[in-house]
Design a protein around this motif. Structure first.
Motif, PDB file in Angstrom:
ATOM      1  N   SER A   6       1.676  -7.097  19.659  1.00  0.00           N
ATOM      2  CA  SER A   6       1.955  -7.533  18.372  1.00  0.00           C
ATOM      3  C   SER A   6       1.168  -6.740  17.508  1.00  0.00           C
ATOM      4  O   SER A   6       0.343  -6.132  17.773  1.00  0.00           O
ATOM      5  N   THR A   7       1.470  -6.661  15.901  1.00  0.00           N
ATOM      6  CA  THR A   7       0.974  -5.720  15.107  1.00  0.00           C
ATOM      7  C   THR A   7       0.132  -6.683  13.914  1.00  0.00           C
ATOM      8  O   THR A   7       0.756  -7.670  13.368  1.00  0.00           O
ATOM      9  N   LEU A   8      -0.968  -6.582  13.478  1.00  0.00           N
ATOM     10  CA  LEU A   8      -1.587  -7.359  12.810  1.00  0.00           C
ATOM     11  C   LEU A   8      -1.938  -6.474  11.605  1.00  0.00           C
ATOM     12  O   LEU A   8      -2.612  -5.300  11.666  1.00  0.00           O
ATOM     13  N   ARG A   9      -1.267  -6.670  10.460  1.00  0.00           N
ATOM     14  CA  ARG A   9      -1.196  -5.760   9.302  1.00  0.00           C
ATOM     15  C   ARG A   9      -2.258  -6.288   8.088  1.00  0.00           C
ATOM     16  O   ARG A   9      -2.218  -7.404   7.826  1.00  0.00           O
ATOM     17  N   LYS A  10      -3.191  -5.732   7.417  1.00  0.00           N
ATOM     18  CA  LYS A  10      -3.909  -5.886   6.625  1.00  0.00           C
ATOM     19  C   LYS A  10      -3.296  -6.355   5.524  1.00  0.00           C
ATOM     20  O   LYS A  10      -2.311  -5.771   5.110  1.00  0.00           O
ATOM     21  N   GLY A  11      -3.573  -7.606   4.880  1.00  0.00           N
ATOM     22  CA  GLY A  11      -2.873  -8.231   3.870  1.00  0.00           C
ATOM     23  C   GLY A  11      -1.840  -9.238   4.315  1.00  0.00           C
ATOM     24  O   GLY A  11      -1.399  -9.826   3.232  1.00  0.00           O
ATOM     25  N   GLU A  12      -1.350  -9.058   5.350  1.00  0.00           N
ATOM     26  CA  GLU A  12      -0.654 -10.148   5.916  1.00  0.00           C
ATOM     27  C   GLU A  12      -0.983 -11.489   6.489  1.00  0.00           C
ATOM     28  O   GLU A  12      -0.192 -12.243   7.175  1.00  0.00           O
ATOM     29  N   GLY A  13      -2.386 -11.487   6.613  1.00  0.00           N
ATOM     30  CA  GLY A  13      -2.859 -12.620   7.111  1.00  0.00           C
ATOM     31  C   GLY A  13      -3.237 -13.618   6.178  1.00  0.00           C
ATOM     32  O   GLY A  13      -2.556 -13.532   4.966  1.00  0.00           O
ATOM     33  N   GLU A  14      -4.044 -14.472   6.173  1.00  0.00           N
ATOM     34  CA  GLU A  14      -4.120 -15.619   5.379  1.00  0.00           C
ATOM     35  C   GLU A  14      -5.689 -15.443   4.828  1.00  0.00           C
ATOM     36  O   GLU A  14      -6.572 -15.182   5.569  1.00  0.00           O
TER      37      GLU A  14
END
Lengths: 592, 561
Positions: B553-561
């Motif tokens: 998976s990819t964790l993108r900055k700004g797409e979290g909570e």
């Protein structure tokens, strides 16, 4: 037919008989070396890249082993040789076999343990345990302690370091081991005390300094810790462990030039110079074509003041290996010392042809030229030496001295200034620099150099006398008197200082600093000590009488001096005495 | 006849006993962890590049005993990992290098099927290569390469498809001499990756040494002066400038390994350099490319006995689950590897012995090293590659040429008990080859959820270790900052599996001359309430939904909570 059958039967019987005979002969010859019949336990030994001298020794030891396969010593000797010459695997197996054959001999487990310690610490540990049951040996306890320390068994390590110190309390590794155990336990008082002891024994040990740095850090003084760490980094990281047992083995079985050199060094250190010569002569006999052995013999012979033997061996080394630069250098230098300038030049030029960038050759050629009156050429060689070794203070000093011999004082100053940028703290250079400055009329600067010198070497008379003269020439009379008084305190029994002081006290051009009475007292003591015969002292005494107005005594003392010189025409005559005598007759005291 | 039957009977019984113990070739015995995993040496398998052996020199040229970098990275952005291998010829003279002496780039076409694309890629630098690192210097989303050499270093720019252009000259790279490990990190917070080049020593090739046996041997590093490391600031316009001295990194030393991380917990990037035979350096950063060495103060310069050691490679990670970055440095034979436990607030303690690493490492010369979750149980295990620099007892199973056999040692895998104590693994099948190992890198080469390993050897050969871990819950995470369009090196991923926290730092370099997969690998064998959080390198943090397990998976900055 019958005859043919007989022949056939004979052949049938002969063949097996012959075969059996060959086998028996082989079995009989084997121990004599006709066949290699080494014990079955002998491990595989790689001879790849092995030095021929080592191989020869190995063959000798294997032959011994063949003769006595049940002798522990024969196995042990093979083990030591292999161990010393980078065959640790088979060496270890031979040590084990020696142990098996003679369990009471400590050398096999001990040396085997050392052999195993680089790469198999478990085996080293086991072998040291065996050795420890046979002997109390401080280095063994140290080695065991170090293994326990590394394994984190600090109590056991501490106990072993203490055992080592109970045998030899000078072993720095023992104290350091205890310090490390204490550091691990955060017992800073104990660690500090052990480190103090280490520092007493070896103030410059790098590993002690780094342990001390750690100690400072634990005490919270980070600045001190950092300073100590920097000091440690600049020093040798490890102290060698003195170990007689290991050294003895090394000296017995080490083969090759480095071992020969070491053995020779030890023999010389023990005062056995003939032993050292015999050692190298044997090496030459073993391999007459080996230039390195010839060099070794030559060097020992040179040290032992046997120049003819040394010359012969250096020349032979150069002949056997014409590319061996050190042989040409040694030959050149020795010929130079023996006054064979032509031979020396030839050898040194041969060396130079091989290595044109050798400052050693260039320097010696320069020196040779200087001593044979070819000063300009000498300077050229020395200048080239400086070009190839610009950071070598010795080379630059030699160039300065060549200029000095030619009385080129300006060049002397330039070279010595360059040299002192590399090494500012060399007294001889400071002295020569002071002389060169004085020769150029720069007396105050010269006085600075001599003043530095007298601080560094207060017992050096010429430093004080030159300082005084430079100060006088700079018309700093008070300073000159003060420096002489200090010199007189530093070297109270020295006649030259006393004489210089008395002379200056009664002849100083500045009346404020003259003191004829003190001068007379010093001169009188001086003359009494010398039996009133030494012309220079009589001259000083005379000057002090004159300064006090007693010209009659002054004239008498000068006459005594003149009489002494007349009785000893071999002594250098002093025309100034007659001049001063004339002055005293006219009631004129002498002035400096 | 009778005796023959009896023998056969005995053999049959033995065979039966052997089978009943479970020790068959296909099913490895269980290890001391609660599950099974194994490493398989697949080096000779079809699909892997052929071994290119370096021709031995007759003499002992010191650099040849120190080389061996390897980088695992995705050169073409296709989602699988490729491999860059550093090579060298007989001398540091580029002009005499033949084709086989040039660096190689192997692209993975299918799992475990690698194709040599060196000639097509333009990555065939012919210098005397030591190490390399991959990083995105121009924020275009692909990984460029910095190559450290004996001689001028090189910077290769990737066009995104695995085709590289040498931009060393254009970008102002002027690092010469003997470089070793390399690191990409943004040291001044300008969102551009800067480069830290560790440099080893000022080599004097005229120095030749022999051992006690009179044989030529590699010289000891103490015979040479240390070299000045270089910090190259990325100006953001494709050019780099050395800011070493201005940054305060003004102490030449014999550096071999380097990592970047927050050593003192102040949220600012620091550097740690392993030096050979000299105290290590901990360069504490001020966030704007200013550094000062606090290694001694922090307990990171020398070991517990107050000895500087021969530092080679560095592994970093949280070995004991306390959330703090611990360090492991590999060393020369007779010096154990050293584990520096992070006590917090910038204080470290040498706990090597207490954590089980002293005794098993003392007989080996360690180079490459990596903390990774080898058995997918959620804690960090340790792998170290070994090989001597001086001849010693030749191992009976030593592999390689006659030149290298006396230097051969076995590599080691240590399993973590979850509390930061290590025990040597003897059952996974790892390190059955006794060679002269140097570089070491890890990455999930086949994207099956476990970390595979690649180890280089001094003779130029490459060992591929395929990890076959028992199925567990695993995640591979790309941690991307869209503002720079690249992996956020320095970000920290915090994963809680309901029982224990796993904290993993993105990038940071380490090992020896080598670069590992930049993706974050997480695994757990426990069920529970799971959570995932990213602390970005700029200090902000976000929580993310835990992606489905066994996925990349990819964790993108700004797409979290």
């Amino acid at each position: 037919m019958k005859g043919k059958n007989k022949v056939s039967r004979f052949r049938q019987r002969l063949l097996p008989t012959l075969l059996l005979g060959v086998l028996l002969l082989g079995w009989w010859l084997a121990p004599t070396g006709w066949f290699e019949r080494y014990p079955q336990d002998l491990p595989a030994i790689s001879r790849s890249g092995m030095d021929t001298a080592v191989e020869r020794r190995l063959d000798l030891l294997l032959n011994s082993l063949q003769q006595q396969p049940e002798a522990a010593r024969a196995w042990g000797d093979v083990a030591i040789l292999l161990d010393l010459h980078q065959q640790a695997g088979p060496a270890l197996e031979c040590y084990r076999k020696a142990m098996e054959l003679d369990p009471a001999e400590v050398r096999w487990p001990y040396l085997g343990g050392i052999c195993a310690s680089l790469g198999d610490s478990d085996e080293a540990f086991r072998l040291f345990e065996v050795a420890a049951m046979l002997i109390q040996h401080a280095p063994l306890s140290i080695r065991q302690g170090q293994i326990y320390l590394q394994r984190g068994e600090f109590d056991r390590a501490e106990q072993l370091f203490r055992t080592a110190l109970s045998i030899d309390d000078q072993l720095i590794q023992g104290h350091l081991g205890l310090a490390r155990c204490a550091l691990v336990a955060s017992d800073l008082d104990a660690a500090g005390a052990h480190l103090d002891r280490c520092e007493q024994l070896q103030p410059e040990a790098g590993e002690v300094a780094s342990a001390r740095a750690h100690w400072w850090r634990l005490t919270g003084d980070v600045q001190q810790a950092q300073q100590q760490l920097e000091a440690a980094t600049a020093r040798a990281p490890r102290e060698p462990l003195p170990d007689s047992l290991r050294q003895q083995a090394v000296m017995e079985q080490g083969v090759g030039p480095q071992w020969l050199r070491e053995r020779s060094r030890r023999l010389l250190a023990a005062g056995d110079s003939q032993g050292a010569i015999d050692l190298w002569q044997q090496a030459v006999l073993d391999d007459p074509q080996d230039a390195a052995s010839r060099m070794g013999l030559g060097r020992v012979a040179q040290q032992q003041k046997k120049p003819l033997l040394a010359l012969q061996e250096f020349a032979e080394a150069a002949r056997l290996d014409p590319d061996l630069v050190e042989a040409h250098i040694a030959l050149g230098v020795l010929r130079m010392r023996r006054g064979d300038a032509a031979g020396a030049e030839k050898a040194l030029r041969q060396g130079l042809a091989l290595d044109s960038a050798s400052h050693e050759i260039l320097t010696n050629l320069g020196a040779l030229m200087m001593t044979t009156g070819r000063g300009a050429e000498g300077v050229q060689f020395l200048q080239r030496a400086c070009e190839v070794a610009p950071d070598d203070a010795d080379v630059r000093f030699n160039l300065a001295m060549a200029h000095r011999a030619l009385k080129e004082w300006s060049a002397v100053c330039i070279e010595l200034e360059s040299m002192m940028k590399i090494d500012a703290n060399r007294p001889r250079a400071r002295f020569e620099y002071g002389v060169a400055l004085a020769e150029r009329g720069r007396f105050t600067e010269a006085a600075v150099q001599f003043s530095w010198l007298t601080e560094q070497q207060p017992q050096r008379v010429t430093g004080w006398t030159n300082l005084t003269r430079a100060l006088v020439r700079a018309e700093l009379h008070g300073e000159a008197i003060a420096s002489l008084r200090r010199a007189h305190q530093e070297i109270p029994g020295n006649w030259r200082i006393a004489s210089e002081l008395a002379w200056f006290l009664c002849t100083c051009p500045d009346a404020r600093w003259r003191d004829g009475i003190e001068a007379k007292r010093i001169a009188e003591v001086l003359c009494q000590q010398q039996g009133s015969t030494y012309p220079r002292s009589l001259d000083v005494w005379a000057a002090s009488f004159a300064e006090c107005g007693d010209f009659e005594s002054a004239i008498a003392k000068v006459n005594e001096a003149l009489q002494y010189l007349s009785d000893h025409p071999e002594l250098p005559q002093d025309p100034q005495l007659e001049i001063r005598l004339a002055g005293y007759r006219e009631q004129q005291p002498h002035r400096y | 006849m009778r005796s023959g039957f009896r023998s056969l009977g005995a053999a049959t019984i033995l065979l039966a006993c052997s089978c009943s113990s479970g020790c068959t070739k296909d099913e490895p015995p269980s290890v001391h962890t609660t599950h099974q995993f194994r490493f398989i040496d697949v080096s000779d398998q079809q699909g892997l590049p052929p071994q290119i052996l370096i021709q031995d020199r007759v003499d002992r040229f010191m650099p040849e005993s120190m080389t061996g970098g390897v980088v695992i990275f995705d050169c073409d952005g296709d989602g699988d990992l490729d491999l860059y291998l550093l090579c060298h010829g007989p001398t540091a003279d580029r002009n005499v290098s033949d084709r086989s002496a040039r660096n190689r780039l192997y692209r993975q076409e299918q799992p475990w099927r690698f194709v040599d694309i060196t000639d097509l890629s333009g990555a065939d630098d012919s210098g005397y290569a030591m190490g390399a690192a991959a990083g995105d210097i121009d924020n275009d989303g692909d990984l460029d390469l910095y190559i450290s050499n004996l001689g001028p270093d090189r910077l290769l720019e990737n066009d995104g498809s695995g085709v590289f252009t040498d931009i060393s000259e254009a970008s102002g790279i002027e690092v010469d001499g003997w470089s070793s490990s390399v690191l990409f990190a943004d040291v001044d917070g300008d969102n551009n990756l800067d480069i830290y080049v560790t440099r080893y020593l000022e080599l004097d090739e005229t120095i030749r040494v022999t051992n006690h046996g009179g044989l030529p041997e590699y010289p000891a590093p103490g015979q040479f002066k240390g070299a000045q490391d270089q910090l190259l600031r990325n100006n953001g316009d494709g050019s780099f400038v050395s800011i070493t001295i201005e940054a305060g990194l003004d102490r030449p030393s014999r550096g071999l390994g380097v990592i970047a991380g927050d050593l003192d917990g102040d949220g600012v990037l620091d550097l740690y350099v392993a030096n050979d035979g000299e105290p290590n350096q901990a360069w504490l950063g001020d966030g704007s490319a200013g550094f000062h060495d606090a290694a001694m103060e922090m307990g990171l310069a020398i070991n517990i006995f107050g000895q500087p050691e021969a530092g080679m490679g560095i592994a970093h990670g949280d070995v004991d689950g306390d959330g703090l970055l611990d360090l492991i440095v590999t060393h020369l034979i007779s010096e154990s590897d050293t584990l520096y436990q992070n006590l917090g607030q910038g204080h470290f303690k040498d706990v090597t012995g207490a954590r089980g690493l002293a005794h098993p490492t003392i007989d080996f010369t360690g180079f490459g090293t990596l903390l990774f979750d080898g058995d997918n149980d959620g804690d960090l295990d340790l792998v170290t590659s070994h090989g001597r620099v001086l001849r010693g007892i030749t191992h009976s199973m030593a592999a390689g040429s006659r030149h290298w056999k006396p230097y051969a040692e076995e590599d080691h895998l240590f399993l973590n008990d979850g509390q930061g104590r290590f025990r040597i693994d003897g059952k996974s099948g790892f390190a059955t080859r006794i060679g002269v190992s140097r570089g070491l890198a890890g990455g999930d080469l086949d994207n099956d959820g476990d970390i595979d390993l690649v180890i280089t050897e001094a003779d130029g050969s490459l060992r591929w270790w395929k990890n076959q871990s028992e199925p567990s819950s695993w995640w591979l995470l790309n941690v991307i900052d869209p503002s720079s369009n690249r992996t956020d090196l320095g970000a920290v991923v915090e994963f809680h599996d309901g029982h224990k926290l796993q904290r993993r730092r993105v990038g940071g370099g380490g090992s020896y001359l080598s670069g590992s997969d930049q993706r974050i690998h997480l695994a757990t064998r426990k069920e529970g309430e799971r959570s995932l959080k990213v602390r970005w390198s700029d200090g902000t943090s976000e929580s993310f939904q835990v992606p489905p397990h066994r996925t990349i998976s990819t964790l993108r900055k700004g797409e979290g909570e």
